[in-house]
Write a protein that holds these residues in place. Structure first.
Motif, mmCIF file in Angstrom:
data_model
loop_
_atom_site.group_PDB
_atom_site.id
_atom_site.type_symbol
_atom_site.label_atom_id
_atom_site.label_comp_id
_atom_site.label_asym_id
_atom_site.label_seq_id
_atom_site.Cartn_x
_atom_site.Cartn_y
_atom_site.Cartn_z
ATOM 1 N N ASN B 238 0.850 -1.186 0.000
ATOM 2 C CA ASN B 238 0.000 0.000 0.000
ATOM 3 C C ASN B 238 0.889 1.240 0.000
ATOM 4 O OD1 ASN B 238 -2.145 1.668 0.139
ATOM 5 N ND2 ASN B 238 -2.724 1.148 2.265
ATOM 6 N N PRO B 239 1.430 1.565 -1.171
ATOM 7 C CA PRO B 239 2.468 2.603 -1.230
ATOM 8 C C PRO B 239 1.924 4.001 -0.935
ATOM 9 C CG PRO B 239 1.829 1.969 -3.432
ATOM 10 C CD PRO B 239 1.093 1.049 -2.513
ATOM 11 N N PRO B 240 2.789 4.896 -0.445
ATOM 12 C CA PRO B 240 2.389 6.284 -0.249
ATOM 13 C C PRO B 240 2.247 6.983 -1.600
ATOM 14 C CG PRO B 240 4.734 6.045 0.148
ATOM 15 C CD PRO B 240 4.207 4.653 -0.074
ATOM 16 N N THR B 241 1.454 8.034 -1.619
ATOM 17 C CA THR B 241 1.348 8.831 -2.851
ATOM 18 C C THR B 241 2.274 10.028 -2.793
ATOM 19 O OG1 THR B 241 -0.447 10.155 -1.911
ATOM 20 C CG2 THR B 241 -1.061 8.173 -3.151
ATOM 21 N N ALA B 242 2.925 10.210 -1.629
ATOM 22 C CA ALA B 242 3.850 11.328 -1.480
ATOM 23 C C ALA B 242 4.899 10.944 -0.443
ATOM 24 C CB ALA B 242 3.111 12.581 -1.013
ATOM 25 N N ILE B 243 6.096 11.439 -0.646
ATOM 26 C CA ILE B 243 7.179 11.147 0.292
ATOM 27 C C ILE B 243 7.865 12.440 0.706
ATOM 28 C CG2 ILE B 243 9.353 9.920 0.683
ATOM 29 C CD1 ILE B 243 8.545 7.939 -1.446
ATOM 30 N N PHE B 244 8.046 12.556 2.011
ATOM 31 C CA PHE B 244 8.843 13.658 2.549
ATOM 32 C C PHE B 244 10.240 13.112 2.820
ATOM 33 C CE2 PHE B 244 9.747 15.916 6.846
ATOM 34 C CZ PHE B 244 10.683 16.750 6.240
ATOM 35 N N CYS B 245 11.184 13.557 2.035
ATOM 36 C CA CYS B 245 12.574 13.134 2.242
ATOM 37 C C CYS B 245 13.248 14.200 3.103
ATOM 38 C CB CYS B 245 13.316 13.020 0.921
ATOM 39 S SG CYS B 245 12.629 11.736 -0.136
ATOM 40 N N ALA B 246 13.819 13.780 4.203
ATOM 41 C CA ALA B 246 14.298 14.761 5.164
ATOM 42 C C ALA B 246 15.568 15.475 4.720
ATOM 43 C CB ALA B 246 14.502 14.125 6.530
ATOM 44 N N ASN B 247 16.117 15.098 3.583
ATOM 45 C CA ASN B 247 17.135 15.951 2.955
ATOM 46 C C ASN B 247 17.122 15.765 1.440
ATOM 47 O OD1 ASN B 247 18.404 13.523 2.611
ATOM 48 N ND2 ASN B 247 20.393 14.193 3.393
ATOM 49 N N ASP B 248 17.743 16.701 0.751
ATOM 50 C CA ASP B 248 17.679 16.695 -0.714
ATOM 51 C C ASP B 248 18.428 15.534 -1.333
ATOM 52 O OD1 ASP B 248 16.175 18.948 -0.533
ATOM 53 O OD2 ASP B 248 17.648 20.313 -1.417
ATOM 54 N N ILE B 265 7.315 11.844 -11.380
ATOM 55 C CA ILE B 265 7.165 12.864 -10.341
ATOM 56 C C ILE B 265 6.693 14.129 -11.029
ATOM 57 C CG2 ILE B 265 8.394 14.270 -8.638
ATOM 58 C CD1 ILE B 265 10.458 11.998 -8.452
ATOM 59 N N PRO B 266 5.674 14.793 -10.577
ATOM 60 C CA PRO B 266 4.878 14.461 -9.395
ATOM 61 C C PRO B 266 3.626 13.641 -9.735
ATOM 62 C CG PRO B 266 4.322 16.657 -10.115
ATOM 63 C CD PRO B 266 5.292 16.118 -11.125
ATOM 64 N N GLY B 267 3.456 13.281 -11.008
ATOM 65 C CA GLY B 267 2.215 12.609 -11.414
ATOM 66 C C GLY B 267 1.870 11.420 -10.543
ATOM 67 N N ASP B 268 2.841 10.507 -10.386
ATOM 68 C CA ASP B 268 2.547 9.302 -9.623
ATOM 69 C C ASP B 268 2.898 9.450 -8.147
ATOM 70 O OD1 ASP B 268 1.741 7.651 -11.888
ATOM 71 O OD2 ASP B 268 3.829 7.870 -12.530
ATOM 72 N N VAL B 269 3.925 10.201 -7.893
ATOM 73 C CA VAL B 269 4.300 10.398 -6.503
ATOM 74 C C VAL B 269 4.898 11.796 -6.322
ATOM 75 C CG1 VAL B 269 6.397 9.083 -7.015
ATOM 76 C CG2 VAL B 269 5.820 9.574 -4.642
ATOM 77 N N SER B 270 4.432 12.469 -5.295
ATOM 78 C CA SER B 270 4.957 13.801 -4.980
ATOM 79 C C SER B 270 6.115 13.659 -4.003
ATOM 80 C CB SER B 270 3.867 14.667 -4.343
ATOM 81 O OG SER B 270 2.894 15.001 -5.309
ATOM 82 N N ILE B 271 7.084 14.538 -4.161
ATOM 83 C CA ILE B 271 8.261 14.486 -3.288
ATOM 84 C C ILE B 271 8.531 15.884 -2.711
ATOM 85 C CG2 ILE B 271 10.749 14.055 -3.172
ATOM 86 C CD1 ILE B 271 9.902 11.519 -4.094
ATOM 87 N N VAL B 272 8.831 15.913 -1.432
ATOM 88 C CA VAL B 272 9.327 17.151 -0.830
ATOM 89 C C VAL B 272 10.682 16.842 -0.200
ATOM 90 C CG1 VAL B 272 9.062 18.747 1.096
ATOM 91 C CG2 VAL B 272 7.139 18.275 -0.391
ATOM 92 N N GLY B 273 11.615 17.725 -0.433
ATOM 93 C CA GLY B 273 12.952 17.529 0.144
ATOM 94 C C GLY B 273 13.181 18.468 1.319
ATOM 95 N N PHE B 274 14.434 18.567 1.698
ATOM 96 C CA PHE B 274 14.818 19.498 2.759
ATOM 97 C C PHE B 274 16.293 19.853 2.557
ATOM 98 C CE2 PHE B 274 14.686 21.693 6.678
ATOM 99 C CZ PHE B 274 13.351 21.761 7.071
ATOM 100 N N ASP B 275 16.597 21.125 2.680
ATOM 101 C CA ASP B 275 17.961 21.691 2.589
ATOM 102 C C ASP B 275 18.103 22.701 1.458
ATOM 103 O OD1 ASP B 275 18.810 20.165 4.668
ATOM 104 O OD2 ASP B 275 20.075 18.812 3.494
ATOM 105 N N ASN B 276 17.301 22.507 0.397
ATOM 106 C CA ASN B 276 17.470 23.333 -0.793
ATOM 107 C C ASN B 276 18.936 23.426 -1.193
ATOM 108 O OD1 ASN B 276 16.612 24.897 -2.949
ATOM 109 N ND2 ASN B 276 16.997 26.809 -1.842
ATOM 110 N N GLN B 277 19.513 22.289 -1.368
ATOM 111 C CA GLN B 277 20.932 22.232 -1.711
ATOM 112 C C GLN B 277 21.148 22.881 -3.077
ATOM 113 O OE1 GLN B 277 22.443 18.524 -0.346
ATOM 114 N NE2 GLN B 277 24.278 18.706 -1.592
ATOM 115 N N ALA B 278 21.966 23.933 -3.094
ATOM 116 C CA ALA B 278 22.045 24.811 -4.263
ATOM 117 C C ALA B 278 22.480 24.096 -5.530
ATOM 118 C CB ALA B 278 22.992 25.969 -3.980
#
Lengths: 336, 336
Positions: B238-248, B265-278
DNA sequence: CATCAGAAGTTATACGAATAACCAATGAGT
DNA sequence: ACTCATTGGTTATTCGTATAACTTCTGATG
């Protein structure tokens, strides 16, 4: 210091002499000990400003960057400078100007009023630039660029040698059709673009190969252009078996092009990058074989030039870009 | 200054007063002009050390980093600090210790002997640390970390709020099965890992959702783990439709997993990262929606705390991580 | 015994700026 | 004519250190 002297029952001059005369045994061991004890007990710390006031020059080196700290590569440049400075007990007095000439002048002025031992004027990317006039008044070095007027000594990466080495790495692996995706046009005058291309040509010629302009592309340094031009080269009639991308971002684009063509690296095509971008090159699959801009070494060298006794001339010192071997290069596939 | 005085035909005191009394009209316009002319003509520049010697405190702020300059993100931290300092006409006296406690002590000592107005003690990554003892003697601020002893005021990113906001971004897009790939175990005590997870849980609960541990993974922050755990989550029953990755970097790994699964992405799965690594987040395809560690703002704030009059307490000031919206988030697909 | 060398300190001064305290000249008010 | 405020400066001192130049004492030497 007077307090220390009082506590130790000696004169201020004695304290100073005991503390500074490395081994000049002008005082009895007993006195020296009393002085040192008093220093410890009172937690005395010398006032650097009084010292500078007397001696005329501070234990600080000015570091002016046009925005070094924010560019991801070049933090290492300031690190190298600082390391070297600290080896002589000096600290860096640093400013990022963000390219603002007024801030630059003002902060340089402040640095001079602090009697810095010298000023390192560092640029974010390798170019020819005009140094601020006030630099003439101190010992100074241009870092990661070159003084256009040729008065201030400069330290910069050896782009030609880098391009030569990158291309040679591919030639030595046996490739004879080596493409290049450059980061800028030659007309831009950008030393990185011009120099790496020059090195590319030199390596080919030395190997007895002609420079085939159909294998060379000039992009803008982004991964989009890397993708686009790698794609062009690889889908042409007579594709290269290896590509020298003049920067890692371009190489990343090339990776994507290779992937989209259902080819593999390095099996079908070898890639060499340039920059050894820390957050990119090691994480590509396969790891990108590339060349490193010697930022730490350059920073160190710049400070060294400031520290050395010899009168400086306007010479440009070029530093080698070391090969970072990973897994994106192998022999060319045998032709069917 | 004596030379200037002689050239202008006045006393040294007059020169000093003319130069420093903002508007105190104690001198005739004529005299003031003569002084200013002499200053220009002689190219006089005040000696900062003499000034400090008299006034007791220098126009410099010490900046000690455990290796800030080399880590790709955090150059911005020093940039922010320097910007703010310069707004008050101060320069940064900086050192990277590379974690060497001895170098740290020695350079701090040198800074104190230069009578810095304060010291910013910056860490490469957010953690709880012991500050050097000598810091007690000056006004100081811990940056991007927290003083374990709670004596020195600290400035750090608000990880909880960041994790909360990241998760909320996905919930607001309509997702109800939101996975998380963390960067460390909770036992590590790493504020980034613990805080972001806490925020993740808080956001779910606020939305009336239970935290489903089968949707949570704890990796090591690299893209390999990002790949591995995103793959696990997406191939589960039962996969998630979105993943929060705690870093980029983890998000990058997730991108590769999604690509290997022939999903988009993002059609099948949305992703949010963290850090905004330049060097990473803007260049992924699609661009990664992520959160930025407010390095510049933190650097500024730290210097501000040093500059302000109020007596500092050991408070930890947490700063918001702004959302950087790109294209990796959209509504969940309707279930078939 | 006079002299001299060395040991162990001390005194005095300079570095460059800021500022408290003082001084001289002018004019106004009574 | 005397006082007093105001204007426009100057003198003297301070910050903390380094060091040249001087002093004092103790033995040793011819």
């Amino acid at each position: 210091m007077h307090d220390v002297a009082a506590a130790a029952g000696v004169s201020q001059a004695t304290v100073s002499l005991v503390l500074n005369s490395a081994s000049g045994s002008r005082f009895s061991e007993d006195t020296r000990k009393r002085v040192r004890d008093a220093v410890d007990r009172l937690g005395y710390r010398t006032n650097a400003h009084a010292k500078v006031l007397r001696e005329g020059v501070a234990g600080m080196i000015g570091f002016i960057g046009d925005s070094v700290a924010t560019t991801p590569f070049a933090g290492a440049i300031i690190e190298g400078a600082q390391q070297r400075a600290w080896e002589d007990g000096l600290l860096l007095l640093s400013v990022n100007t963000g390219g603002d000439r007024q801030l630059e002048a003002a902060s340089l002025d402040t640095m001079l009023s602090y009697k810095v031992a010298g000023v390192v004027y560092a640029a974010m990317y390798h170019r020819r630039l005009e140094v601020p006039e006030a630099l003439a008044g101190v010992r100074s070095v241009v870092l990661n660029s070159q003084d256009r007027a040729g008065r201030v000594p400069s330290v910069a990466p050896d782009e030609v040698k880098g391009g030569y080495a990158a291309t040679s790495r591919l030639l030595e692996a046996g490739h004879t059709r080596v493409g290049m995706v450059n980061i800028e046009t030659l007309e831009s005058g950008l030393p990185a673009a011009v120099g790496r291309y020059e090195g590319y040509c030199a390596a080919l010629e030395e190997a007895g190969l002609d420079v085939d302009l159909s294998l060379v592309r000039f992009g803008k340094g982004g991964e989009e252009d890397g993708y686009k031009y790698a794609m062009e080269l690889l889908t042409s009639g007579n594709p290269p078996t290896a590509i020298f991308c003049a920067n890692d971002r371009g190489a990343w684009g090339a990776y994507q092009a290779v992937s989209d063509l259902r080819l593999s690296i390095p099996g079908d095509v070898s890639i060499v990058g340039f920059d050894n971008q820390a957050t990119l090159a090691p994480f590509l699959r396969p790891g990108l074989t590339t060349f490193e801009l010697p930022f730490v070494a350059m920073g160190r060298r710049a400070v060294e030039l400031i520290l050395q006794d010899a009168e400086p001339d306007g010479r440009v010192e070029l530093m080698d870009c070391p090969l970072i071997e990973r897994n994106s290069v192998t022999h060319p596939k045998e032709m069917p």
